[in-house]
Design a protein around this motif. Structure first.
Motif, short mmCIF file in Angstrom:
data_model
loop_
_atom_site.label_atom_id
_atom_site.label_comp_id
_atom_site.label_asym_id
_atom_site.label_seq_id
_atom_site.Cartn_x
_atom_site.Cartn_y
_atom_site.Cartn_z
N GLU A 118 46.23 84.43 48.84
CA GLU A 118 46.76 85.06 49.82
C GLU A 118 47.71 83.70 50.50
O GLU A 118 48.91 84.30 50.87
N MET A 119 47.32 82.68 50.71
CA MET A 119 48.00 81.45 51.16
C MET A 119 49.37 81.28 49.92
O MET A 119 50.62 81.21 50.82
N PHE A 120 49.30 81.50 48.75
CA PHE A 120 50.41 81.27 48.18
C PHE A 120 51.38 82.61 48.43
O PHE A 120 52.68 82.33 48.42
N LEU A 121 50.79 83.68 48.59
CA LEU A 121 51.59 85.00 48.71
C LEU A 121 52.50 84.79 50.34
O LEU A 121 53.62 85.02 50.28
N ARG A 122 51.64 84.60 51.09
CA ARG A 122 52.09 84.62 52.49
C ARG A 122 53.10 83.46 52.54
O ARG A 122 54.25 83.53 53.35
N SER A 123 52.94 82.14 52.18
CA SER A 123 53.97 81.16 52.10
C SER A 123 55.23 81.58 51.71
O SER A 123 56.22 80.60 52.18
N ARG A 124 55.19 82.66 50.97
CA ARG A 124 56.44 82.86 50.25
C ARG A 124 57.12 84.15 50.76
O ARG A 124 58.01 84.80 50.35
N GLY A 125 56.44 84.58 51.65
CA GLY A 125 56.98 85.97 52.46
C GLY A 125 56.76 87.11 51.72
O GLY A 125 57.46 88.01 51.85
N ILE A 126 55.82 87.03 50.66
CA ILE A 126 55.55 88.19 49.90
C ILE A 126 54.86 89.29 50.59
O ILE A 126 53.58 89.09 51.15
N ASP A 146 41.07 94.25 47.81
CA ASP A 146 41.22 93.04 48.73
C ASP A 146 42.85 92.98 49.23
O ASP A 146 42.89 92.55 50.42
N ALA A 147 43.82 93.38 48.36
CA ALA A 147 45.10 93.32 48.83
C ALA A 147 45.25 94.49 50.06
O ALA A 147 46.08 94.03 51.00
N TYR A 148 44.58 95.33 49.81
CA TYR A 148 44.77 96.39 50.90
C TYR A 148 44.32 95.92 52.10
O TYR A 148 44.80 96.22 53.15
N ASN A 149 42.98 95.38 52.19
CA ASN A 149 42.29 94.71 53.41
C ASN A 149 43.05 93.58 53.95
O ASN A 149 42.94 93.30 55.21
N LYS A 150 43.89 93.03 53.21
CA LYS A 150 44.80 91.85 53.75
C LYS A 150 45.95 92.51 54.38
O LYS A 150 46.86 91.46 54.64
N ILE A 180 43.37 104.00 48.71
CA ILE A 180 44.01 102.86 49.50
C ILE A 180 45.66 102.77 49.68
O ILE A 180 46.09 101.83 50.08
N GLY A 181 45.85 104.05 49.38
CA GLY A 181 47.43 104.53 49.55
C GLY A 181 48.31 103.64 48.70
O GLY A 181 49.52 103.37 49.18
N ALA A 182 48.04 103.27 47.36
CA ALA A 182 49.05 102.35 46.69
C ALA A 182 49.76 103.39 45.97
O ALA A 182 49.63 104.60 45.70
N THR A 183 50.74 102.81 45.88
CA THR A 183 51.94 103.34 44.82
C THR A 183 51.38 103.16 43.38
O THR A 183 51.27 102.07 42.81
N VAL A 184 51.41 104.10 42.66
CA VAL A 184 50.90 104.27 41.16
C VAL A 184 52.20 104.59 40.24
O VAL A 184 52.56 105.65 40.66
N LEU A 185 52.84 103.67 39.89
CA LEU A 185 53.91 104.00 38.74
C LEU A 185 53.54 104.59 37.53
O LEU A 185 52.94 103.85 37.00
N GLU A 186 53.64 105.87 37.46
CA GLU A 186 53.33 106.52 36.50
C GLU A 186 53.98 106.14 34.90
O GLU A 186 54.99 105.85 35.21
N LYS A 187 53.28 106.25 34.11
CA LYS A 187 53.80 106.12 32.65
C LYS A 187 55.13 106.97 32.46
O LYS A 187 55.23 107.96 32.85
#
Length: 187
Positions: A118-126, A146-150, A180-187
């Motif tokens: 999480e720190m790696f991602l947030r420090s880069r504005g991701i 976990d990504a959803y919860n964060k 969790i409302g993720a986008t699933v890029l279909e095949k």
């Protein structure tokens, strides 16, 4: 840089026919897709994280010890990145990993649990994470939750995930979309 590709557990033990806990063919079939996504993210100046399961031999306290045979043991070839994905990583590593590429050990299903991801991602504005790797209904699923919860936006690449069981794989794809409302890029 506002996106990151997280490559989860794409190792010999999880993918190769001779792997200790292999998805086999289902995992092998996504190799080229994952490698292409790694290249695309790097060409676009985005981050790529290789989140790799690690276990210590004989660790009786790790909860997975009772659930699965020994796998991804520290210091073994079972932890090597598999196939074309492994070749791409080796090429990147040859000149020293660029600052937007990260290789990290993880000891739990989620790439966020007990790591500084999480720190790696947030420090880069991701703010958006793209998930590929194995297993769709185990480590990819727990990382996504976990990504959803964060508060991250989540994109799961259906052509870039696989599991031991088609039933578990399909369950997880539905969970990503419907729960969790993720986008699933279909095949």
């Amino acid at each position: 840089m506002d996106k990151a590709l997280i490559v989860i557990d794409y190792t010999f033990d999880f993918i190769a026919d001779a792997g200790k806990l292999t998805c086999g063919r289902a995992g092998q079939e996504i190799d080229g897709y994952i490698a292409a996504q790694i290249r695309r993210f790097l060409e676009d100046g985005q981050a790529v994280v290789f989140a790799v399961d690690v276990h210590d031999e004989g660790d009786i306290y790790h909860p997975e010890t009772k659930l699965y045979p020994p796998h991804n043991i520290r210091g073994t070839a079972g932890r090597d990145l598999f196939g074309v994905v492994g070749e791409v990583f080796t090429t990147l590593q040859a000149d020293g990993l660029p600052e937007n590429v990260r290789y990290m050990d993880k000891t739990r299903y989620s790439a966020f649990a007990g790591t500084d991801l999480e720190m790696f991602l947030r420090s880069r504005g991701i703010s958006e994470v793209h998930l590929v790797g194995v297993c769709t209904d185990i480590c990819v699923l727990h990382t996504a939750v976990d990504a959803y919860n964060k508060g991250f936006q989540i994109v799961v690449h259906e052509a870039g995930v696989a599991s031991f069981s088609e039933t578990g794989h399909q369950f997880a794809l539905g969970h990503f979309r419907d729960v969790i409302g993720a986008t699933v890029l279909e095949k």
